[in-house]
Design a protein around this motif. Sequence first.
Motif, short mmCIF file in Angstrom:
data_model
loop_
_atom_site.label_atom_id
_atom_site.label_comp_id
_atom_site.label_asym_id
_atom_site.label_seq_id
_atom_site.Cartn_x
_atom_site.Cartn_y
_atom_site.Cartn_z
N THR A 69 -43.38 -11.41 -29.32
CA THR A 69 -43.82 -10.61 -28.09
C THR A 69 -45.23 -11.28 -27.68
O THR A 69 -45.49 -11.44 -26.41
CB THR A 69 -44.23 -9.11 -28.23
N VAL A 70 -46.01 -11.65 -28.63
CA VAL A 70 -47.33 -12.56 -28.07
C VAL A 70 -46.95 -13.97 -27.57
O VAL A 70 -47.49 -14.18 -26.50
CB VAL A 70 -48.32 -12.60 -29.60
N ALA A 71 -46.05 -14.64 -28.03
CA ALA A 71 -45.60 -16.01 -27.44
C ALA A 71 -45.22 -15.81 -26.08
O ALA A 71 -45.37 -16.36 -25.24
CB ALA A 71 -44.41 -16.57 -28.45
N ALA A 72 -44.14 -14.58 -25.92
CA ALA A 72 -43.77 -14.30 -24.47
C ALA A 72 -45.00 -14.10 -23.37
O ALA A 72 -44.80 -14.69 -22.46
CB ALA A 72 -43.01 -13.10 -24.52
N ALA A 73 -45.97 -13.27 -24.04
CA ALA A 73 -47.15 -13.18 -22.96
C ALA A 73 -47.82 -14.58 -22.88
O ALA A 73 -48.26 -14.78 -21.68
CB ALA A 73 -47.96 -12.04 -23.52
N LEU A 74 -48.06 -15.54 -23.94
CA LEU A 74 -48.89 -16.40 -23.45
C LEU A 74 -48.04 -17.64 -22.94
O LEU A 74 -48.62 -18.48 -21.99
CB LEU A 74 -49.31 -17.16 -25.02
N ASP A 75 -46.76 -17.45 -22.90
CA ASP A 75 -45.76 -18.46 -22.05
C ASP A 75 -45.94 -18.03 -20.71
O ASP A 75 -45.48 -18.93 -20.00
CB ASP A 75 -44.55 -18.33 -22.53
N ALA A 76 -46.37 -16.82 -20.16
CA ALA A 76 -46.39 -16.51 -18.80
C ALA A 76 -47.82 -16.85 -18.24
O ALA A 76 -47.87 -16.85 -17.11
CB ALA A 76 -46.42 -15.00 -18.69
N ILE A 77 -48.62 -17.50 -19.06
CA ILE A 77 -49.83 -18.16 -18.47
C ILE A 77 -49.95 -19.65 -18.79
O ILE A 77 -49.36 -20.12 -19.60
CB ILE A 77 -51.09 -17.34 -19.03
N PRO A 78 -50.71 -20.50 -18.02
CA PRO A 78 -50.56 -21.84 -18.23
C PRO A 78 -51.56 -22.41 -19.35
O PRO A 78 -52.52 -23.07 -19.17
CB PRO A 78 -50.92 -22.57 -16.70
N VAL A 79 -51.05 -22.02 -20.51
CA VAL A 79 -51.69 -22.58 -21.62
C VAL A 79 -50.93 -23.08 -22.75
O VAL A 79 -49.81 -22.60 -22.97
CB VAL A 79 -52.70 -21.50 -22.34
N ASP A 80 -51.44 -24.08 -23.52
CA ASP A 80 -50.55 -24.59 -24.53
C ASP A 80 -51.00 -23.67 -25.81
O ASP A 80 -51.99 -22.98 -25.78
CB ASP A 80 -51.01 -25.93 -25.20
N ARG A 81 -50.10 -23.50 -26.65
CA ARG A 81 -50.18 -22.52 -27.75
C ARG A 81 -49.45 -22.92 -29.10
O ARG A 81 -48.64 -23.81 -29.06
CB ARG A 81 -49.58 -21.00 -27.38
N PRO A 82 -50.12 -22.47 -30.08
CA PRO A 82 -49.46 -22.57 -31.45
C PRO A 82 -47.74 -22.23 -31.70
O PRO A 82 -47.68 -21.07 -30.71
CB PRO A 82 -50.21 -21.96 -32.67
N ASP A 83 -47.14 -22.51 -32.51
CA ASP A 83 -45.78 -21.98 -32.67
C ASP A 83 -45.68 -20.71 -33.37
O ASP A 83 -44.67 -20.07 -33.51
CB ASP A 83 -44.95 -22.94 -33.34
N ASP A 84 -46.83 -20.19 -33.83
CA ASP A 84 -46.64 -18.92 -34.73
C ASP A 84 -48.19 -18.67 -34.65
O ASP A 84 -49.11 -19.36 -34.15
CB ASP A 84 -46.18 -19.00 -36.09
N PHE A 85 -48.63 -17.29 -35.44
CA PHE A 85 -50.03 -17.25 -35.56
C PHE A 85 -50.58 -18.24 -36.38
O PHE A 85 -49.72 -18.65 -37.59
CB PHE A 85 -50.10 -15.67 -36.52
N THR A 86 -51.72 -18.56 -36.20
CA THR A 86 -52.22 -19.67 -37.03
C THR A 86 -52.59 -18.98 -38.31
O THR A 86 -52.73 -19.74 -39.45
CB THR A 86 -53.34 -20.34 -36.43
N THR A 87 -53.02 -17.86 -38.41
CA THR A 87 -53.35 -16.90 -39.68
C THR A 87 -52.50 -15.96 -39.65
O THR A 87 -52.43 -15.09 -38.42
CB THR A 87 -54.75 -16.59 -39.68
N ARG A 88 -51.59 -15.44 -40.57
CA ARG A 88 -50.77 -14.39 -40.70
C ARG A 88 -51.19 -13.37 -41.65
O ARG A 88 -51.32 -13.73 -42.86
CB ARG A 88 -49.20 -14.88 -41.13
N VAL A 89 -51.39 -12.13 -41.29
CA VAL A 89 -52.15 -11.20 -41.97
C VAL A 89 -51.12 -10.07 -42.19
O VAL A 89 -50.31 -9.52 -41.31
CB VAL A 89 -53.43 -10.64 -41.14
N VAL A 90 -50.98 -9.68 -43.64
CA VAL A 90 -50.05 -8.53 -43.92
C VAL A 90 -50.76 -7.29 -44.23
O VAL A 90 -51.55 -7.29 -45.12
CB VAL A 90 -49.21 -8.84 -44.97
#
Length: 118
Positions: free
Chosen positions: A57-78
């Motif tokens: 859901t985060v990736a989809a929001a970032l894909d709607a704006i003109p920025v490059d992004r990582p392929d996943d959270f760079t830090t995943r917290v459980v």
Amino acid sequence: MNVGGTLLLAPRRSEHVACAAGGPVLSAGEITFSDGDVSEITNQSTGFCPEPESWPTVAAALDAIPVDRPDDFTTRVVFRLCPACNERNIVKDGWFVCDLCGADLPENWNFPVARRGT
Ligand SMILES: [Zn+2]
């Protein structure tokens, strides 16, 4: 990110729950921009304790704006809520034990789905 898929941004020292007007949210965390692109992004939000599986859901929001992004959270917290003492825990190295009282933590995410505003 609110339930409408809108990315809400606030300065790092601000409170996530306030940024999201109390929620509910699809995800929350910290984001760092470098040269206009996303260089770091995490689901580290002790206010909402979102699952790392909220990434799409985060990736989809970032894909709607003109920025490059990582392929996943760079830090995943459980995150897990202790069923014995109600403490919010960050699970490290797959060790599902409460830092405060030593009780076993559940394998599955166990926070309230929505937080209510004031
Ligand atoms: Zn506990």
